[in-house]
Design an enzyme around this catalytic site. Structure first.
Site, PDB file in Angstrom:
ATOM      1  N   SER A  33      -0.650   1.889  -7.331  1.00 20.95           N
ATOM      2  CA  SER A  33      -0.456   0.646  -5.572  1.00 20.95           C
ATOM      3  C   SER A  33       0.268   2.298  -4.512  1.00 20.95           C
ATOM      4  O   SER A  33       1.171   2.638  -4.176  1.00 20.95           O
ATOM      5  CB  SER A  33       0.577   0.332  -6.119  1.00 20.95           C
ATOM      6  N   HIS A  61      -8.739   1.913 -19.316  1.00 17.65           N
ATOM      7  CA  HIS A  61      -7.976   1.955 -18.179  1.00 17.65           C
ATOM      8  C   HIS A  61      -7.606   0.416 -18.544  1.00 17.65           C
ATOM      9  O   HIS A  61      -9.058  -0.904 -19.129  1.00 17.65           O
ATOM     10  CB  HIS A  61      -9.097   1.203 -16.944  1.00 17.65           C
ATOM     11  N   GLY A 107      -7.241   0.494  -4.596  1.00 17.58           N
ATOM     12  CA  GLY A 107      -7.097  -0.175  -3.580  1.00 17.58           C
ATOM     13  C   GLY A 107      -7.416   0.975  -2.132  1.00 17.58           C
ATOM     14  O   GLY A 107      -8.217   0.737  -1.568  1.00 17.58           O
ATOM     15  N   GLU A 120      -0.432   5.043 -16.046  1.00 15.46           N
ATOM     16  CA  GLU A 120      -0.516   4.268 -14.998  1.00 15.46           C
ATOM     17  C   GLU A 120       0.028   2.210 -15.283  1.00 15.46           C
ATOM     18  O   GLU A 120      -0.748   1.707 -16.672  1.00 15.46           O
ATOM     19  CB  GLU A 120      -2.456   3.460 -14.516  1.00 15.46           C
ATOM     20  N   ASN A 176     -10.928   5.573  -7.586  1.00 16.61           N
ATOM     21  CA  ASN A 176     -11.444   4.667  -8.783  1.00 16.61           C
ATOM     22  C   ASN A 176     -11.829   2.800  -8.030  1.00 16.61           C
ATOM     23  O   ASN A 176     -11.284   2.299  -7.931  1.00 16.61           O
ATOM     24  CB  ASN A 176     -10.406   4.110 -10.014  1.00 16.61           C
ATOM     25  N   TRP A 177     -12.791   3.641  -8.305  1.00 16.42           N
ATOM     26  CA  TRP A 177     -13.555   2.108  -6.834  1.00 16.42           C
ATOM     27  C   TRP A 177     -13.974   0.932  -7.587  1.00 16.42           C
ATOM     28  O   TRP A 177     -14.657   0.098  -6.740  1.00 16.42           O
ATOM     29  CB  TRP A 177     -14.678   2.360  -6.357  1.00 16.42           C
ATOM     30  N   LYS A 178     -12.931   0.694  -9.296  1.00 19.74           N
ATOM     31  CA  LYS A 178     -13.727  -0.630  -9.571  1.00 19.74           C
ATOM     32  C   LYS A 178     -15.170  -1.100  -9.524  1.00 19.74           C
ATOM     33  O   LYS A 178     -16.305  -0.832  -9.165  1.00 19.74           O
ATOM     34  CB  LYS A 178     -12.225  -0.980  -9.439  1.00 19.74           C
ATOM     35  N   GLU A 210      -7.487  -2.599 -17.061  1.00 23.83           N
ATOM     36  CA  GLU A 210      -8.324  -3.829 -16.460  1.00 23.83           C
ATOM     37  C   GLU A 210      -9.173  -4.003 -18.262  1.00 23.83           C
ATOM     38  O   GLU A 210      -9.970  -4.642 -18.257  1.00 23.83           O
ATOM     39  CB  GLU A 210      -9.323  -3.386 -15.297  1.00 23.83           C
TER      40      GLU A 210
HETATM   41  P1  PGA Z   1      -4.686   0.847  -7.448  1.00 23.42           P
HETATM   42  O1  PGA Z   1      -5.036   0.397  -8.844  1.00 23.42           O
HETATM   43  O2  PGA Z   1      -4.158   1.950  -6.418  1.00 23.42           O
HETATM   44  O3  PGA Z   1      -5.070  -0.763  -6.962  1.00 23.42           O
HETATM   45  O4  PGA Z   1      -3.227   0.288  -7.768  1.00 23.42           O
HETATM   46  C1  PGA Z   1      -4.976   2.012  -9.248  1.00 23.42           C
HETATM   47  C2  PGA Z   1      -5.601   1.982 -10.554  1.00 23.42           C
HETATM   48  O5  PGA Z   1      -6.031   0.923 -11.590  1.00 23.42           O
HETATM   49  O6  PGA Z   1      -6.150   2.989 -10.846  1.00 23.42           O
END
Ligand code: PGA
Length: 255
Positions: A212, A94, A234, A166, A9-11, A96
């Site tokens: 993470s 998600h 990330g 998540e 997930n490159w966001k 976010e």
């Molecule tokens: P992260 O993000 O691996 O940077 O913790 C995971 C995600 O939001 O899908």
């Protein structure tokens, strides 16, 4: 048999040029391994160029969101029909999007129905906050999110989609859930599927862990029997770390 998935997930990262470069780098590192499904979810403006680039590469492509309507006066949105042919998957719910953009269980459910109607595979994200976790509300939060997101779907539809657990406190914090906890909550998700749709559906639906994940912890996470892959933030933005996670998973699955 559930095929493991490493979903990046490159966001809101990567210009088109950067996305092309990263994808080429990953491709060189992973070879043509087919043991692990490698899913890249770039910003939607990158989907078209990446689709062209990856025609002879072993990647699936996914979007990070879309609306539930086919078209209309929804400035800034993209629709399921627009994604068809460019992406096989689309991420919904998600944390976010829930926290920053007003996504709710109800809109996640509408989007999930809409995506399936257009032959897109939803990746439905669920997860508890730190406060919910500390109050001992993890199971109840996950149960109500999963039930609400999948409301009105039949077993065949549920079987075809992907669920990602998540925990919000683990996203982007460097503080992953322990493999055991991640495995238990993914097991809880599978139990909910079993209760609602029976063992065959629960045994087929892929459940990912996200939060993470990195090369150091992916091995122990992927050893959990109820975890079928990872939704990686990330660590998916760096070719070597993403490729290492794919390789570690492929080895665990004996490929
Ligand atoms: P992260 O993000 O691996 O940077 O913790 C995971 C995600 O939001 O899908």
């Amino acid at each position: 048999m559930r095929k493991p998935m490493m979903a990046g997930n490159w966001k809101m990262n990567m210009t088109v040029a950067e996305a092309l470069t990263l994808t080429r780098q990953i491709n060189q590192l992973v070879g043509d391994s087919t043991a692990v499904e490698m899913l890249l979810c770039p910003p939607s403006v990158c989907l078209h160029p990446l689709k062209a680039l990856t025609s002879d590469m072993p990647f699936s492509l996914g979007a990070q969101n879309c609306h539930w309507q086919d078209s209309g006066a929804f400035t800034g949105e993209i629709s399921p029909p627009m994604l068809r042919g460019l992406a096989g998957y689309v991420i919904f719910g998600h944390s976010e999007r829930r926290q920053l953009f007003g996504e709710t269980d109800e809109t996640v459910n509408k989007k999930t129905h809409a995506a399936l109607a257009h032959q897109l595979t939803p990746i439905v994200c669920v997860g508890e906050s730190l406060e919910q976790n500390e109050r001992g509300e993890t199971s109840s939060t996950i149960t109500s999110q999963v039930r609400a997101a999948l409301d009105g779907l039949n077993g065949e539809q549920v079987q075809s989609l992907v669920i990602a657990y998540e925990p919000i406190w683990a996203i982007g914090t460097g503080r992953a859930a322990t493999a055991q906890t991640a495995g238990e909550i993914c097991g809880l998700v599978r139990n909910i599927l079993r209760e609602v749709h029976g063992a065959a559906v629960a045994g087929t639906t892929r459940v990912l862990y996200g939060g993470s994940t990195k090369p150091d912890n992916i091995g122990s996470i992927m050893q959990q029997p109820d975890i079928d892959g990872a939704l990686i933030g990330g660590a998916s933005l760096e070719a070597h770390s993403y490729a290492d996670m794919v390789k570690i998973t492929a080895e665990l699955y004996g490929a």
